[in-house]
Design an enzyme around this catalytic site. Structure first.
Site, PDB file in Angstrom:
ATOM      1  N   LYS A 174       0.823  -1.215   0.000  1.00  0.00           N
ATOM      2  CA  LYS A 174       0.000   0.000   0.000  1.00  0.00           C
ATOM      3  C   LYS A 174       0.862   1.273   0.000  1.00  0.00           C
ATOM      4  CE  LYS A 174      -4.080  -2.198   0.782  1.00  0.00           C
ATOM      5  NZ  LYS A 174      -3.729  -3.601   1.022  1.00  0.00           N
TER       6      LYS A 174
HETATM    7  C1  LIG Z   1      -4.390  -4.758   0.638  1.00  0.00           C
HETATM    8  C2  LIG Z   1      -3.586  -5.986   0.609  1.00  0.00           C
HETATM    9  C3  LIG Z   1      -3.858  -7.023  -0.288  1.00  0.00           C
HETATM   10  C4  LIG Z   1      -5.020  -6.985  -1.236  1.00  0.00           C
HETATM   11  O1  LIG Z   1      -4.929  -5.935  -2.182  1.00  0.00           O
HETATM   12  P1  LIG Z   1      -6.239  -5.535  -3.022  1.00  0.00           P
HETATM   13  O2  LIG Z   1      -5.824  -4.363  -3.832  1.00  0.00           O
HETATM   14  O3  LIG Z   1      -7.268  -5.190  -1.982  1.00  0.00           O
HETATM   15  O4  LIG Z   1      -6.620  -6.709  -3.809  1.00  0.00           O
HETATM   16  C5  LIG Z   1      -3.016  -8.122  -0.295  1.00  0.00           C
HETATM   17  N1  LIG Z   1      -1.986  -8.215   0.577  1.00  0.00           N
HETATM   18  C6  LIG Z   1      -1.708  -7.248   1.460  1.00  0.00           C
HETATM   19  C7  LIG Z   1      -0.576  -7.430   2.398  1.00  0.00           C
HETATM   20  C8  LIG Z   1      -2.488  -6.096   1.511  1.00  0.00           C
HETATM   21  O5  LIG Z   1      -2.194  -5.125   2.380  1.00  0.00           O
END
Ligand SMILES: *Cc1c(COP(=O)(O)O)cnc(C)c1O
Length: 472
Positions: free
Chosen positions: A112
């Site tokens: 993120k």
């Molecule tokens: C948010 C997240 C995901 C999923 O990502 P999306 O964009 O919601 O599909 C997978 N792994 C981790 C560690 C995350 O923080």
């Protein structure tokens, strides 16, 4: 570039309007009016360039006419300066044709950060230029909230309110949100699931008086800017592995369908992608939808990969819009079905189109644990439980005989999930720099019931207090 809504009842907007709005006023999600095309030569030229240079090249057409090139470059440099790896998103090889794209070298150790750091710089830039304040609200299953809080903390013109499901995020994830000592940061533990929190945030955006008064700004992956920024690492990794002259397959641990949608968009821009593999934990709405055509919401099961404990996968709406020939009328019907009866059926044509590009596999909890142990034992790579879901799905995907290199997106650092790692391997992962001292810091958060009006009153009161302080 203009941006249009999937529900068709909101006017097209500019990049900055899309950036600040998050959700479109008709309840839909924004998409670019058209996808700019990158030539094969332009993509080949990415090999050997820095992450920052590739980001500049990919994002320029999306912000053209609104963000000046020098300013964009400065924000990109600042966004990735805090990463602990010079390549920003390095590749690690695990097997002859298997790679992990390490997206966990940012300040909160999850992917993120790659989008959120740049998003905060851009929002700050635009608000300063306009002399405005904004209120960021977001729902998080753990990592988005930490990334948003880290990216926006201390910014004078934004208040940040993050809703997370009380008791359903890991201790590290919670502490990353609750131990940040900045006046503009407000973590809210909501007594409900992530889907409840996400619904609450969506309702606030649909409450137009509140939305306008507080200048609400969404930073969930419903904010298209995040998805645009996430396209960059599909290009950088493909270029390293011989793209565009060789097709690459990507395996993506998926919850809200944001990260994998970025891969689909990279393909629309011209990146040769072979398969896009959806990897889910036992919250498998997407796997079921691709297999059966029925998108049906079930209850959320808590797992060791909490950032994917999601049943309503918001960004899937964007893919549905594209595969239904951008017919907003159809989308409105499907989304009404979702609201009224917790599901809908995808027509054969669009389902065919989805299956032509995507595979989908579900990984149960014991498999995830076995995968963490196995990849550690066989390759020395310590996978967090989300990345392990991707690695395990890869074993299923390989059976579909593909010779293209497989890149699994490594979405979090194992140190964020020490309990799962200890359970699988019998050892505790080292705490990297950004987490040092995390367990000694004081926590600060508010617990609120799963009640729309109570949460709105809380946010309204705190946001008003902050803007009075700023004015006095
Ligand atoms: C948010 C997240 C995901 C999923 O990502 P999306 O964009 O919601 O599909 C997978 N792994 C981790 C560690 C995350 O923080």
């Amino acid at each position: 570039m203009k941006y249009i809504s999937t529900r068709g009842a909101a006017p097209p907007v500019s990049f900055t309007q899309m950036l600040l709005a998050g959700l479109a006023p008709d309840g839909g999600l924004y998409l670019p009016q058209a996808y700019p095309q990158l030539s094969q030569d332009a993509i080949a030229d990415f090999a050997g360039r820095s992450y920052e240079e590739v980001a500049q090249a990919i994002l320029t057409p999306f912000v053209a006419g609104e963000i000046e090139a020098g300013a964009l470059r400065g924000m990109i440099e600042a966004a990735y300066a805090k990463f602990r790896h010079k390549a920003v998103a390095p590749l690690t090889q695990l097997d002859s044709n298997l790679f992990v794209l390490e997206l966990f070298h940012g300040p909160t150790l999850a992917f993120k950060d790659l989008a959120m750091q740049l998003l905060a710089k851009l929002i700050d830039h635009v608000l300063k230029a306009r002399g405005e304040r904004a209120t960021i609200i977001g729902a998080t299953s753990g990592d988005t909230g930490a990334a948003a809080i880290e990216a926006f903390r201390g910014l004078a013109q934004v208040g940040v309110f993050i809703l997370y499901p009380h008791g359903r995020v890991s201790d590290v994830q919670r502490r990353q949100m609750t131990t940040v000592d900045a006046e503009n940061i407000h973590p809210i533990a909501m007594e409900g699931t992530f889907d409840d929190a996400q619904a609450c945030v969506k309702n606030m955006f649909n409450h137009s008086a509140l939305r306008d008064e507080l200048n609400l700004c969404g930073v969930n992956s419903i904010n298209l800017a995040r998805i645009l920024f996430q396209m960059v690492y599909y290009f950088t990794s493909a270029a390293v592995l011989g793209g565009p002259y060789r097709k690459i397959s990507f395996v993506v641990p998926t919850g809200n369908f944001g990260d994998i949608l970025a891969g689909w968009m990279a393909k629309r821009l011209g990146l040769p992608v072979d398969r896009l593999v959806i990897a889910t934990n036992s919250n498998d709405i997407l796997t079921r939808a691709v297999a059966s055509g029925h998108y049906v919401v079930e209850t959320v099961h808590p797992t060791q990969s909490p950032s994917m404990d999601i049943q309503v996968s918001s960004n899937f709406e964007r893919l549905l819009f594209e595969t239904h020939g951008r017919d907003a009328g159809v989308l409105c019907r499907l989304m009404a079905g979702l609201r009224q009866s917790q599901g809908f059926t995808i027509e054969p044509g669009p389902l065919q189109a989805i299956r032509a590009e995507f595979d989908a596999f579900c990984v149960a909890e014991p498999e995830t644990t076995r995968e963490i142990a196995r990849s550690w034992r066989e390759t020395g790579f310590l996978a967090d439980p989300h990345t392990a879901v991707g690695l395990s799905a890869t074993r299923q995907a390989k059976a579909r005989a593909s010779t293209s290199p497989l890149v699994v997106l490594g979405t979090a650092h194992p140190a964020k999930f020490p309990a799962a790692i200890a359970h699988a391997t019998g050892m505790l992962p080292d705490l990297p720099g950004p987490l040092a001292g995390l367990f000694e810091r004081k926590e600060r958060f508010s617990i609120l019931p799963n009640d729309q009006s109570e949460i709105e009153r809380f946010i309204h009161a705190r946001a008003a207090r902050a803007s009075n302080r700023a004015a006095s």
